[in-house]
Every structure is written in structure tokens, then in C-alpha cells.
Design a protein around this motif. Structure first.
Motif, PDB file in Angstrom:
ATOM      1  N   LEU A   1      -5.309   3.896 -15.828  1.00 22.81           N
ATOM      2  CA  LEU A   1      -4.566   2.930 -15.478  1.00 22.81           C
ATOM      3  C   LEU A   1      -4.446   3.649 -13.303  1.00 22.81           C
ATOM      4  O   LEU A   1      -4.714   2.577 -12.722  1.00 22.81           O
ATOM      5  CB  LEU A   1      -3.542   2.865 -16.086  1.00 22.81           C
ATOM      6  CG  LEU A   1      -2.303   2.419 -15.670  1.00 22.81           C
ATOM      7  CD1 LEU A   1      -3.251   0.761 -15.924  1.00 22.81           C
ATOM      8  CD2 LEU A   1      -0.738   2.112 -16.022  1.00 22.81           C
ATOM      9  N   ALA A   2      -4.082   5.254 -12.887  1.00 19.86           N
ATOM     10  CA  ALA A   2      -3.977   5.110 -11.795  1.00 19.86           C
ATOM     11  C   ALA A   2      -6.005   5.040 -11.052  1.00 19.86           C
ATOM     12  O   ALA A   2      -5.954   4.876  -9.991  1.00 19.86           O
ATOM     13  CB  ALA A   2      -2.990   6.955 -11.565  1.00 19.86           C
ATOM     14  N   THR A   3      -6.587   5.034 -11.741  1.00 20.47           N
ATOM     15  CA  THR A   3      -7.759   5.626 -11.221  1.00 20.47           C
ATOM     16  C   THR A   3      -8.854   4.174 -11.382  1.00 20.47           C
ATOM     17  O   THR A   3      -9.562   3.705 -10.096  1.00 20.47           O
ATOM     18  CB  THR A   3      -8.567   6.383 -11.824  1.00 20.47           C
ATOM     19  OG1 THR A   3      -8.683   6.400 -13.238  1.00 20.47           O
ATOM     20  CG2 THR A   3      -8.368   7.654 -11.576  1.00 20.47           C
ATOM     21  N   ARG A   4      -8.839   3.035 -12.344  1.00 17.88           N
ATOM     22  CA  ARG A   4      -9.258   1.923 -12.337  1.00 17.88           C
ATOM     23  C   ARG A   4      -7.945   0.601 -12.796  1.00 17.88           C
ATOM     24  O   ARG A   4      -9.063  -0.173 -11.800  1.00 17.88           O
ATOM     25  CB  ARG A   4     -10.120   1.926 -13.367  1.00 17.88           C
ATOM     26  CG  ARG A   4     -10.480   3.484 -13.501  1.00 17.88           C
ATOM     27  CD  ARG A   4     -12.009   3.447 -15.227  1.00 17.88           C
ATOM     28  NE  ARG A   4     -11.792   5.354 -15.206  1.00 17.88           N
ATOM     29  CZ  ARG A   4     -12.801   5.621 -16.168  1.00 17.88           C
ATOM     30  NH1 ARG A   4     -12.974   4.501 -17.398  1.00 17.88           N
ATOM     31  NH2 ARG A   4     -12.970   6.196 -16.626  1.00 17.88           N
ATOM     32  N   GLY A   5      -6.923   1.249 -13.414  1.00 14.59           N
ATOM     33  CA  GLY A   5      -6.489  -0.095 -13.448  1.00 14.59           C
ATOM     34  C   GLY A   5      -5.433  -0.770 -12.767  1.00 14.59           C
ATOM     35  O   GLY A   5      -5.182  -1.666 -12.132  1.00 14.59           O
ATOM     36  N   THR A   6      -4.816   0.042 -11.623  1.00 16.38           N
ATOM     37  CA  THR A   6      -4.136  -0.607 -10.362  1.00 16.38           C
ATOM     38  C   THR A   6      -4.819  -0.033  -9.176  1.00 16.38           C
ATOM     39  O   THR A   6      -4.367   0.453  -8.319  1.00 16.38           O
ATOM     40  CB  THR A   6      -2.366   0.531 -10.333  1.00 16.38           C
ATOM     41  OG1 THR A   6      -2.646   2.099 -10.765  1.00 16.38           O
ATOM     42  CG2 THR A   6      -2.187  -0.254 -11.376  1.00 16.38           C
ATOM     43  N   LYS A   7      -6.178  -0.024  -9.155  1.00 16.64           N
ATOM     44  CA  LYS A   7      -6.905   0.516  -7.751  1.00 16.64           C
ATOM     45  C   LYS A   7      -6.337  -0.606  -6.902  1.00 16.64           C
ATOM     46  O   LYS A   7      -6.597   0.441  -5.578  1.00 16.64           O
ATOM     47  CB  LYS A   7      -8.684   0.773  -8.264  1.00 16.64           C
ATOM     48  CG  LYS A   7      -8.750   1.668  -7.396  1.00 16.64           C
ATOM     49  CD  LYS A   7     -10.387   1.751  -8.584  1.00 16.64           C
ATOM     50  CE  LYS A   7     -11.502   3.210  -7.729  1.00 16.64           C
ATOM     51  NZ  LYS A   7     -12.422   3.159  -7.684  1.00 16.64           N
ATOM     52  N   LEU A   8      -6.105  -1.434  -6.648  1.00 14.50           N
ATOM     53  CA  LEU A   8      -6.276  -2.328  -5.874  1.00 14.50           C
ATOM     54  C   LEU A   8      -4.939  -2.301  -4.976  1.00 14.50           C
ATOM     55  O   LEU A   8      -4.655  -3.183  -4.222  1.00 14.50           O
ATOM     56  CB  LEU A   8      -6.284  -3.764  -5.982  1.00 14.50           C
ATOM     57  CG  LEU A   8      -7.815  -3.647  -6.810  1.00 14.50           C
ATOM     58  CD1 LEU A   8      -8.096  -5.627  -6.668  1.00 14.50           C
ATOM     59  CD2 LEU A   8      -8.870  -3.605  -5.157  1.00 14.50           C
ATOM     60  N   ASN A   9      -4.127  -1.721  -5.779  1.00 15.72           N
ATOM     61  CA  ASN A   9      -2.849  -1.171  -5.537  1.00 15.72           C
ATOM     62  C   ASN A   9      -2.431   0.248  -5.098  1.00 15.72           C
ATOM     63  O   ASN A   9      -1.352   0.624  -6.546  1.00 15.72           O
ATOM     64  CB  ASN A   9      -1.586  -1.864  -6.260  1.00 15.72           C
ATOM     65  CG  ASN A   9      -0.340  -2.212  -5.626  1.00 15.72           C
ATOM     66  OD1 ASN A   9       0.046  -0.965  -5.000  1.00 15.72           O
ATOM     67  ND2 ASN A   9       1.116  -2.816  -6.015  1.00 15.72           N
ATOM     68  N   PRO A  10      -2.184   1.261  -4.557  1.00 13.47           N
ATOM     69  CA  PRO A  10      -2.443   2.423  -3.711  1.00 13.47           C
ATOM     70  C   PRO A  10      -1.638   3.069  -3.840  1.00 13.47           C
ATOM     71  O   PRO A  10      -0.770   4.026  -4.673  1.00 13.47           O
ATOM     72  CB  PRO A  10      -2.979   2.533  -2.409  1.00 13.47           C
ATOM     73  CG  PRO A  10      -3.511   1.194  -1.769  1.00 13.47           C
ATOM     74  CD  PRO A  10      -2.766   0.454  -2.784  1.00 13.47           C
ATOM     75  N   GLU A  11      -0.139   1.055  -3.769  1.00 16.48           N
ATOM     76  CA  GLU A  11       1.368   2.449  -4.082  1.00 16.48           C
ATOM     77  C   GLU A  11       1.631   3.039  -5.457  1.00 16.48           C
ATOM     78  O   GLU A  11       2.438   3.478  -5.774  1.00 16.48           O
ATOM     79  CB  GLU A  11       2.314   1.135  -3.623  1.00 16.48           C
ATOM     80  CG  GLU A  11       3.829   1.744  -3.911  1.00 16.48           C
ATOM     81  CD  GLU A  11       4.907   0.834  -3.340  1.00 16.48           C
ATOM     82  OE1 GLU A  11       6.148   1.197  -3.163  1.00 16.48           O
ATOM     83  OE2 GLU A  11       4.314   0.054  -2.828  1.00 16.48           O
ATOM     84  N   ILE A  12       1.392   1.688  -6.259  1.00 18.98           N
ATOM     85  CA  ILE A  12       1.736   2.228  -7.929  1.00 18.98           C
ATOM     86  C   ILE A  12       0.659   3.202  -8.706  1.00 18.98           C
ATOM     87  O   ILE A  12       0.942   4.121  -9.478  1.00 18.98           O
ATOM     88  CB  ILE A  12       1.183   0.923  -8.807  1.00 18.98           C
ATOM     89  CG1 ILE A  12       2.035  -0.546  -8.390  1.00 18.98           C
ATOM     90  CG2 ILE A  12       1.149   1.185 -10.314  1.00 18.98           C
ATOM     91  CD1 ILE A  12       3.640  -0.431  -8.863  1.00 18.98           C
ATOM     92  N   SER A  13      -0.987   3.141  -8.062  1.00 21.10           N
ATOM     93  CA  SER A  13      -1.598   4.233  -8.428  1.00 21.10           C
ATOM     94  C   SER A  13      -0.742   5.507  -8.308  1.00 21.10           C
ATOM     95  O   SER A  13      -0.823   6.454  -8.935  1.00 21.10           O
ATOM     96  CB  SER A  13      -2.951   4.375  -7.643  1.00 21.10           C
ATOM     97  OG  SER A  13      -3.801   3.109  -7.921  1.00 21.10           O
ATOM     98  N   ASN A  14      -0.339   5.561  -6.742  1.00 22.88           N
ATOM     99  CA  ASN A  14       0.152   7.348  -6.264  1.00 22.88           C
ATOM    100  C   ASN A  14       1.882   7.025  -6.536  1.00 22.88           C
ATOM    101  O   ASN A  14       1.679   8.520  -7.181  1.00 22.88           O
ATOM    102  CB  ASN A  14       0.530   7.052  -5.061  1.00 22.88           C
ATOM    103  CG  ASN A  14      -1.001   6.772  -4.103  1.00 22.88           C
ATOM    104  OD1 ASN A  14      -2.186   7.941  -4.254  1.00 22.88           O
ATOM    105  ND2 ASN A  14      -0.622   6.105  -2.991  1.00 22.88           N
TER     106      ASN A  14
END
Length: 800
Positions: free
Chosen positions: A615-628
Motif C-alpha cells: 500500500l505504501a509503495t504502490r497503492g498511495t504512491k501519488l500521495n507521499p504524505e500517506i506513503s511516508n
């Protein structure tokens, strides 16, 4: 410096910082964890006292642990504070310079204990022993802090010190940290903290007043201040100092002398332990600051007579009062005898004669007291050396003062208990009347008693009592308000989201109640505002027989982020526990049927890690804040037990590398700025301090299964390799990388070369031999360049 203290204490610091997860741990696990932390601190303290080279590192970690822990964790806080007390008060750290250089690190920790804001909300948060030890430590290091700020000015630290000092001065001479009762009784309460506070006042006076010209350090040399010559004063401060060269400090010092003497000259009889401490402080000042204190102290000693002091109004033990008078008189006699025998007042014959007469009178009085039994009710006022008129005047004065004294035993304006009894009780709680059950009396008798009592009560006394009770009400109200605000601020964001969801759900439920799915008819709500209307059902046909739910409300980006964060937090808290046990249960199979479709053929205990990492590397890739946020949540989860969760760490980091450098194939991306390098470095930084000889296998496995390593990551092994106790844990994984991972062979050799040069600089023969052994075996060609004499290297540098 070796990293041995870090291996014993960093885990304790991490456990303290992660206190938010303690609610999910069972009480037995908490007890074991606390015992482990206490043992770690005890071992680290022992190491620091045996070898002062480790003191700075251990002190920093213990201060961090104490600041991260709540105040109600008294066992751990006392253990931390005991280490500070032994280091600075008992001086088990023998180096004076070491104590001076590190004393400012204690300011925040001492302020946390002494200026305890939580007491205003929760009275049970108070810990008397912690506060007393904190005041003792502050009294011991105040001069050291002053000396350090004289050398290296720091206005921010001085502001914190001044705030703490002024707070304690404002508590003189109350019952702090105990809640007050009344002025007379409070003088005999909280003796331990009073004594510690008196010592602090003495240290402040000595520090903020200049030393006399004939002192041990007449040139005011900062370097001459040592444990043997520790006369730290404002005389050491240069005129161009930004904040310490101030007349206000000198004024405050003289004011504090008056504070102490005013208490001693007061008509109240002081407990002997407190009285003797004040006398000892004054005599120390008499020796070190005679130009400010000599005349005042001599005048007090000459005028003091315990027989004219008023005992606490509510003190019923007359024997205790007699003993206190005799002991205080004995201290007064000892002082006069010392001043006469050691020649302190030889230069003033009239004063010496007065002291001699007073001493002979006190000795004669003591002999008379010895002839009588201590149990006899003696009249200390009668004295043949004094006129009857003088005695009668003093007796009248004492009687008038008694009449003007306090009227209630408990005059505290703070309710000690959150009950009606705690609000309305003004008498001694030990009094039998305080425990009388008034409900057993009929109400008509109580009314008569109250009316009769009010009619015979002095108006001023009644107003004073009502004022105290109203203040307690107001205090309780403010306390409850602060407590509610604290709880609301802690759960504000999550509560708002949940409330919004509940309201929407209630609205939907109401709409569902009004809808009849069998007829497609919506029932109108009953109109309760019109009393003339009967209960009727108003039906009307819908244009469409099929009811359609309204479309969900579109969330804005901030709301989406909050919801995703909430999902991630709940996932981490519940997923592992939910699927960790009962693998074959039907409920588990039902819950995981849909999850198996998310590229997971078989749900296991750590499958949720794969789900979140993807989810961090692929699912929310367009939102760096959520990924981080997801990455940080995963890292915080692994920090709790990084050794036991090494499988998940490896799986997560491999997913990060796979996404960034295999799937994306972004050749322009800098490897050092990648998420893989960032979190791999964090994992190694956090794991290495905890490594023990028994962890060799899991460490080798981690390094062998990480998809990418370079010199920056390998260099993190330096702290382990340079540690004599744990060096094998560093060199064995290094040997594995040299033998079985050719891509990092050169980086390992370069690391060994740098480590060899480091060993040469530190004259570490054992480390040199270890590095040479590996280099000779796997890269012998590099040996000549390493073993060149320093002179040859210098010549080469000059030539170039």
C-alpha cells in the motif's frame, strides 16, 4: 568511547518513548518490562561510577528516559533520580569538571518534578520523595550551573534555572509539596523538603553575593575553582557577561538572608531539625560571606530564647514542645560557646561581654531544667534574672498574638479529596467529630443545631470559613475543566470523525425507519407540536417503487488522509492479533476470503505487513504524505521488538527496493535519497545498539537478505566493531559479506581500511590486528599503503 552503555540503555529509552502502546500490553508483561528497565539502569549506573568515561553517555540516556516517562511511574523515576543524586550530590562522579560540564542537562528533568503542572489536575500525581530529591540535586548543582554559564553563556538555560529557582523561593516556608493546612502547623510539616529548600537558599545566597577580599580565590580565577576550593560567587562573572552581571542577583541574595532570619525571629517555635539546618546554613554564610551576614547572625543568636516562642496552636503533645525548646536552646548555647572560644568576637569587647552573660544565663537555666523531670509541666517564663514587668509584657504579647491567630485547622483552599467531606471539613481529620455520621441524627435536630450554631458564631469567622469552602469549590471546578480539556485535546481529531460518522448513521437509521420496503411508502413523522392533531399516517406514493440510497459524500483531501491514517493505525493494532492464532477456525477463513484476493494466496501472521508495504509503495504512491505515514507506522511497529520481527523488516525493505529500482527503473534517481536507503539506515541504527552475542545469526541473516548494501550502510558496523565486548558481532557479518556477496567486496575492504586507520589513531592494538588479519587474507595488496610510516605520508603530502 565504547558503545557498551548504549547497548544497555537505548532499549530502555525506546521503551520509555513508546509509552503510548503500553495500554495494549498485559500487566504481567508490564511488570517484567519494568523490572528489566530498572535492572538496565542499575547496571548502567554501576558502569558509570566504575568508569567515568561512560558517564556522559549514560547521563544523557537516563535523562531522556526520565523525561519520556510519566510522573506516576515512580519506580523508574526514582531509579533515574537516584543515579543523578549519587553523581552530583554524593559526588560518586569524582571529576569536578565532568560534573560542571553536564549539570545543565538536569534543568528540564528537575523542572518536570518540581514544577509539576499535573498536580493542579490530579492530586494523586504528587511524589514527595521525587520532589525532595530533586530539590536536593538542584541545591547541589546550582553553583555548578552558575559556574558553567559564567564560562559559556546560555540565556535560555539561565531562564529555565531562574524560573525553577523563583518557583522554589515562592514556596518558602510553606508545606510544599504537601497541601497546606495553616501557617503554624505547616511549619512542622514537610520537614524533608523544607530542609532541602533551606540548603538551596543558602547555596543561592553564597553564589549570588560576592566573596570577601581575603577569600581563598582572591583573583576570581575560574580555573582555580575545584572541589577543594568551591567558593563559586558572582565575583567570578566578567563585567561584559550578557546576563549574569546584574545587581538584581546581589539584591536577591541579601533578600534571602532576610527571609531566613525573619523566619527564625518569628514568634513560632520551629522544629529542631529545621532549626538546626537554618543555623548551620547561617554559620556557613557567616564564614564565607561575613560582610553581609555577621551582624545579623550575631544579633539573632544573642536575642534568641525558645521560651518566648509560640508552639503550633493545634499541637497537643506538650512533651514534644518542651523537648523542642530544650534542643533549640542547646543549639543556641553551642553557637555562643563556639563564637566565644574561637575568637570570632574578640575584636568587639562589649559584644563579647554580652555573649558571655547570655551564655552563663543559658547554662544556669539548663542546669535547673536538668534537676526537674522532663515530664513535669515547667514554667519556662519564670526567670529570676528578668523583671516581672518584662515577663508580664511578653506574656500579654503572646496572648494577643494567640487571639489573632488562625481559627481553623485546615485552611487549605484546595480540596484534598473530590468529595463533599473534602470540601467542607475545616477541623483536624483525626478529630472524632470529623468521622461522626451526622445522617444518624433526625433532620429537625440538625436544623436546630445549625441555627443555634450560626447564631453564636462570630461573623468574621463564619465569613472566613465560607471563603475557604468557596475557594475549594472553585478549585475543584477548575480542576475538572482542565481535566476535560486535556482529554478532549488528546482525542479531539478522532472524536470529531467518529461523531460525524455516528450522526450520519443515526440519520440514515431514521430514514430507514420511515421507509417501508414492502410498499415503497415513506411514513411522515408524527407532528408532536400540534396537540389537536390525532396520530395519523400520511402516505404518499414515490415516483419510483425502488428506494435508492444517496451517494456518499465526497471527502476533501485532508479528510481522506485522516481516514487512511485511522485505517492504518487500526490495521497495525488488530491485524496481527486477529490472525496470529486460531488458524483453522471458520471465522478466520470467512474473514480472509476477500483478503486472499489481494495477491495473497494464504493469509499468515505477517501477511498484513506485505499488504501495508505494498500500500505504501504502490497503492498511495501519488500521495507521499500517506506513503511516508505508512512507512513510519511500520518502522514504529518494528521498533517495539525489532529482533523478534526481523522477518517483517526484511520483507518490507525488499518491497521498498523492488518498487523503487526494479518496477520503476528510474536510473536518474539518487540511491542515497531513496526510501529504501533511509529506512534501511534507520533499521540498522536502531538494531545495532541492542545487539548481543546471541544475536549473531539474525544480524547475519538481515545483512545477507537486504537487496542492496553500500559503504554508508556497512559503515554503521563501526560502533560494534570498535566495542571490545561485541566486536565479533560486527566482524562475523563483515566476513560473510566479503565471502558471499561480491558486489560489496570493495566496500567491505574500504571499511576495514578506514577502521584500521581509526584504530591507529586511537592506539587500539586489538582492533588493528583484527583488521589486518582480514585485509591480509582477502586484500593483501592494500597492506603496504596502510603500514606506511607517518613521516612518509607527510613527505608525500608535501610533494603533492
Amino acid at each position: 568511547m565504547s558503545s557498551v552503555p548504549s547497548s544497555t540503555l537505548t532499549q530502555t529509552s525506546a521503551a520509555a518513548a513508546n509509552g503510548s502502546n503500553a495500554a495494549a500490553v498485559k500487566s504481567s508483561d508490564e511488570d517484567q518490562n519494568l523490572k528489566f528497565q530498572l535492572k538496565q539502569i542499575e547496571e548502567a549506573a554501576k558502569l558509570a561510577f566504575e568508569n567515568n568515561d561512560y558517564f556522559v553517555q549514560i547521563l544523557d540516556t537516563i535523562v531522556a528516559i526520565s523525561l519520556a516517562q510519566p510522573l506516576n511511574n515512580t519506580k523508574l523515576q526514582i531509579k533515574c533520580l537516584n543515579f543523578i543524586h549519587k553523581s552530583f550530590v554524593s559526588k560518586q562522579i569524582s571529576s569536578f569538571d565532568l560534573r560542571v560540564q553536564n549539570c545543565l542537562k538536569l534543568v528540564d528533568m528537575l523542572s518536570k518534578f518540581i514544577i509539576n503542572s499535573e498536580v493542579a489536575i490530579n492530586l494523586e500525581k504528587i511524589s514527595y520523595n521525587l520532589i525532595q530529591k530533586s530539590i536536593e540535586i538542584f541545591a547541589s548543582v546550582y553553583g555548578l550551573m552558575f559556574l558553567q554559564l559564567t564560562r559559556f553563556p546560555d540565556s535560555q538555560s539561565w531562564s529555565k534555572i531562574s524560573k525553577l529557582k523563583d518557583f522554589l523561593i515562592s514556596k518558602w516556608p510553606s508545606a510544599y509539596p504537601l497541601l497546606p493546612l495553616n501557617k503554624e502547623t505547616d511549619l512542622t510539616r514537610s520537614t524533608g523538603c523544607k530542609i532541602a529548600l533551606a540548603k538551596l537558599l543558602g547555596k543561592v545566597i553564597q553564589t549570588q553575593l560576592p566573596c570577601p577580599p581575603n577569600s581563598i580565590n582572591p583573583k576570581n580565577d575560574l580555573s582555580a575553582v575545584t572541589d577543594d576550593n568551591m567558593d563559586i560567587s558572582i565575583s567570578l562573572v566578567n563585567k561584559n557577561h550578557p546576563f549574569l552581571y546584574s545587581s538584581s542577583l546581589n539584591t536577591q541574595g541579601q533578600m534571602l538572608i532576610d527571609y531566613i532570619l525573619n523566619l527564625l525571629n518569628n514568634d513560632a517555635l520551629l522544629p529542631t531539625s529545621f532549626f538546626s539546618t537554618l543555623i548551620a546554613i547561617l554559620m556557613s554564610l557567616f564564614k564565607t560571606r561575613p560582610n553581609f551576614t555577621s551582624s545579623k547572625i550575631l544579633g539573632f543568636i544573642l536575642a534568641y530564647e525558645s521560651q518566648f516562642k509560640n508552639p503550633p496552636k493545634f499541637e497537643t503533645d506538650k512533651l514534644k514542645v518542651r523537648l523542642t525548646r530544650r534542643f533549640n536552646d542547646r543549639i543556641d548555647r553551642i553557637l555562643m560557646s563556639m563564637l566565644l572560644n574561637r575568637g570570632f568576637i574578640d575584636k568587639d569587647p562589649p559584644l563579647k561581654s554580652r555573649f558571655a552573660n547570655k551564655l552563663s544565663y543559658m547554662v544556669e537555666k539548663s542546669n535547673k531544667q536538668k534537676k526537674r523531670s522532663i515530664l513535669s509541666d515547667e514554667n519556662d517564663i519564670e526567670d529570676e534574672h528578668r523583671s516581672e514587668d518584662e515577663n508580664s509584657q511578653k506574656l500579654k504579647r503572646r496572648k494577643l498574638d494567640t487571639e489573632k491567630s488562625i481559627d481553623f485547622f485546615d485552611e487549605s483552599r484546595i480540596a484534598k479529596e473530590e468529595t463533599y467531606k473534602g470540601i467542607y471539613t475545616l477541623i483536624n481529620p483525626k478529630d472524632e467529630l470529623a468521622n461522626f455520621d451526622i445522617s444518624a441524627i433526625p433532620s429537625e435536630f440538625i436544623n436546630n443545631i445549625v441555627i443555634l450554631g450560626l447564631s453564636k458564631t462570630d461573623t468574621n469567622k463564619l465569613n472566613a470559613g465560607l471563603e475557604i469552602i468557596s475557594s475549594r469549590y472553585l478549585d475543584l471546578y477548575n480542576r475538572f475543566q482542565l481535566r476535560e480539556q486535556q482529554q478532549q485535546s488528546a482525542n479531539n481529531s478522532s472524536d470529531n470523525k467518529l461523531n460525524a460518522q455516528d450522526k450520519q448513521q443515526n440519520k440514515n437509521n431514521e430514514e430507514d425507519d420511515l421507509y417501508d420496503p414492502s410498499s415503497g411508502v415513506v411514513k411522515k413523522e408524527e407532528n408532536g407540536n400540534d396537540p389537536d392533531k390525532k396520530d395519523e399516517e400520511f402516505d404518499f406514493e414515490l415516483e419510483s417503487k425502488n428506494f435508492e440510497l444517496p451517494l456518499p459524500k465526497i471527502l476533501d483531501p485532508d479528510e481522506k488522509q485522516d481516514q487512511i491514517k485511522l485505517i492504518v493505525d487500526n490495521f497495525i493494532k488488530t491485524s496481527s492479533a486477529k490472525f496470529g492464532n486460531d488458524k483453522d477456525s471458520e471465522a478466520n477463513k470467512t474473514d480472509t476470503q476477500e483478503l486472499k484476493k489481494v495477491a495473497i494466496s494464504r493469509w499468515k501472521r505477517n501477511s498484513w505487513i506485505k499488504l501495508l508495504s505494498r500500500l505504501a509503495t504502490r497503492g498511495t504512491k501519488l500521495n507521499p504524505e500517506i506513503s511516508n505515514y505508512i512507512r513510519d507506522s511500520l518502522f514504529n511497529y518494528f521498533k517495539e521488538d525489532i529482533k523478534g520481527r526481523i522477518d517483517g523488516v526484511i520483507e518490507w525493505l525488499n518491497e521498498e527496493y523492488y518498487d523503487e529500482f526494479i518496477v520503476s527503473k528510474d536510473e536518474s534517481k539518487d540511491m542515497s535519497s531513496s526510501n529504501y536507503m533511509k529506512y534501511t539506515g534507520l533499521v540498522l541504527d536502531y538494531l545495532i545498539p541492542f545487539l548481543e552475542p546471541s544475536d549473531r545469526n539474525i544480524f547475519i541473516r538481515l545483512l545477507s537478505e537486504l537487496p542492496y548494501l553500500d559503504l554508508s550502510l556497512i559503515s554503521k558496523l563501526r560502533s560494534v566493531c570498535t566495542d571490545p565486548v561485541r566486536s565479533k558481532i560486527g566482524f562475523q557479518p563483515l566476513l560473510y559479506l566479503i565471502m558471499f556477496r561480491p558486489p560489496v567486496f570493495d566496500d567491505c575492504i574500504n571499511f576495514l581500511s578506514d577502521l584500521y586507520n581509526y584504530a591507529v589513531e586511537r592506539n587500539n592494538g586489538q582492533l588493528q590486528n583484527e583488521c589486518l588479519g582480514y585485509l591480509k587474507k582477502y586484500k593483501p595488496t592494500i597492506i603496504p599503503s596502510l603500514e606506511k610510516p607517518p613521516q612518509d605520508n607527510a613527505v608525500t603530502a608535501d610533494t603533492s
